[in-house]
Design a protein around this motif. Sequence first.
Motif, mmCIF file in Angstrom:
data_model
loop_
_atom_site.group_PDB
_atom_site.id
_atom_site.type_symbol
_atom_site.label_atom_id
_atom_site.label_comp_id
_atom_site.label_asym_id
_atom_site.label_seq_id
_atom_site.Cartn_x
_atom_site.Cartn_y
_atom_site.Cartn_z
ATOM 1 N N LYS A 1 0.827 -1.217 0.000
ATOM 2 C CA LYS A 1 0.000 0.000 0.000
ATOM 3 C C LYS A 1 0.857 1.262 0.000
ATOM 4 O O LYS A 1 0.370 2.337 0.344
ATOM 5 C CB LYS A 1 -0.924 -0.010 1.210
ATOM 6 C CG LYS A 1 -1.929 -1.150 1.228
ATOM 7 C CD LYS A 1 -2.840 -1.080 2.439
ATOM 8 C CE LYS A 1 -2.099 -1.359 3.729
ATOM 9 N NZ LYS A 1 -2.998 -1.440 4.897
ATOM 10 N N GLY B 1 1.999 3.120 -2.322
ATOM 11 C CA GLY B 1 1.641 4.168 -3.267
ATOM 12 C C GLY B 1 2.886 4.690 -3.961
ATOM 13 O O GLY B 1 3.815 3.944 -4.261
ATOM 14 N N GLN C 1 1.076 -0.539 -5.631
ATOM 15 C CA GLN C 1 -0.340 -0.583 -5.313
ATOM 16 C C GLN C 1 -0.737 -2.051 -5.234
ATOM 17 O O GLN C 1 -0.093 -2.903 -5.862
ATOM 18 C CB GLN C 1 -1.168 0.111 -6.402
ATOM 19 C CG GLN C 1 -0.774 1.530 -6.724
ATOM 20 C CD GLN C 1 -1.220 2.526 -5.673
ATOM 21 O OE1 GLN C 1 -1.929 2.175 -4.732
ATOM 22 N NE2 GLN C 1 -0.794 3.778 -5.816
#
Length: 374
Positions: A337, A339, A351
């Motif tokens: 996560k 990003g 992602q």
Amino acid sequence: MARFAALLLAFVLALSPARAEPAAGGDLLLGLSAALTGPQLENGFHYLRGLRAALAEVNAAGGVGGRPLALVALDDGGEPARTLANTRRLLDEEQVLALVGYSGSASALAAVPLADAAGAALVDPLSGAIVLRRAGRLVFPLRADYGQEIDRLLEQIAAMGLRRLAVVYQPDVLGPAELAALDAALARVGLQESARRALPASNAGYPALAAALAAGQPEALLLATTGAASAGFVRAWRQTGSAAQLVGLSVLSAAQLRSDLGPAAAGIGIAHVVPSPWHSSQPVAGRYRLALKRYQQTDELHHAGLEGYLAGLLLAEGLRRASPQPSRKSLAAALDKLGRLDLGGFRLEYQPGQRKGSGFVDLSVIGSNGDFVQ
């Protein structure tokens, strides 16, 4: 070479202390299995040096949540069977939180099922193999893949006004996915392929292959080969007298070409998956140079060293986001996560289901004095 081997031995011993399972609140332990002997040892050595510099830099600033980062590094010689044994030790005995910097496609692929079963992230395998991006649940590539390198190299060849391209490759570098990417890139940039041949297993076959490829009068030759095999083939190619522009994927090992070939390496174009450690204006390159000097007492720069440094920074950020009690599960989830992450100009993206890493590809040419010319 003897001095290099002695430095390498001291380095590995310093990185590989015997460790029991870390207690809660102790070191945040990472594991690496890499080729520290054999044809790929140079990249492994410098990668570890850069990784160690990054971890030391993080620890000097207080570690992560007050806990230091530590590394267990094991030599596999580039042999998948040894990689498997090392990975079992790292996961089962050393109880590392994540694996990092595995050398080569075959070795990294061998480790994927074990990493998946243990729930441990496999970060920055040192391979651009496309199949590796699709393997397992927990592979987090840092570098661009070979398809992206091929795109960049062929674009440059076309921009130079060259039209006829020959390709020599090793099947463990260009697998089916990479060959498909090569076909697509050839069509997109409008190059004509004069020949595509696999490199013989024995260097005794190099002169005949070089002569056959040169007979097709290519204007450029793409080398998708590794280490000592690359140097051996280039040596045979130079004997043909062809004036074709030689270009190679990052796996070519430019440093080994310079060492093995001397002046005969001049003029070869190389793809790099990290910025120039010498010339880049990206802030992370300057940080790497300072950290290497401060924490490793050397100014011997290397592309693999900068990649190791970047991997260390990436893992430190993942551990911060997995805090206050990082575990294999929470670290893998944090990386998944993450990003978009900017590591001083070097940008990564992860992602869920789309772990792109970086698409950065730079090109340089080996100069007559052995330096890289941008």
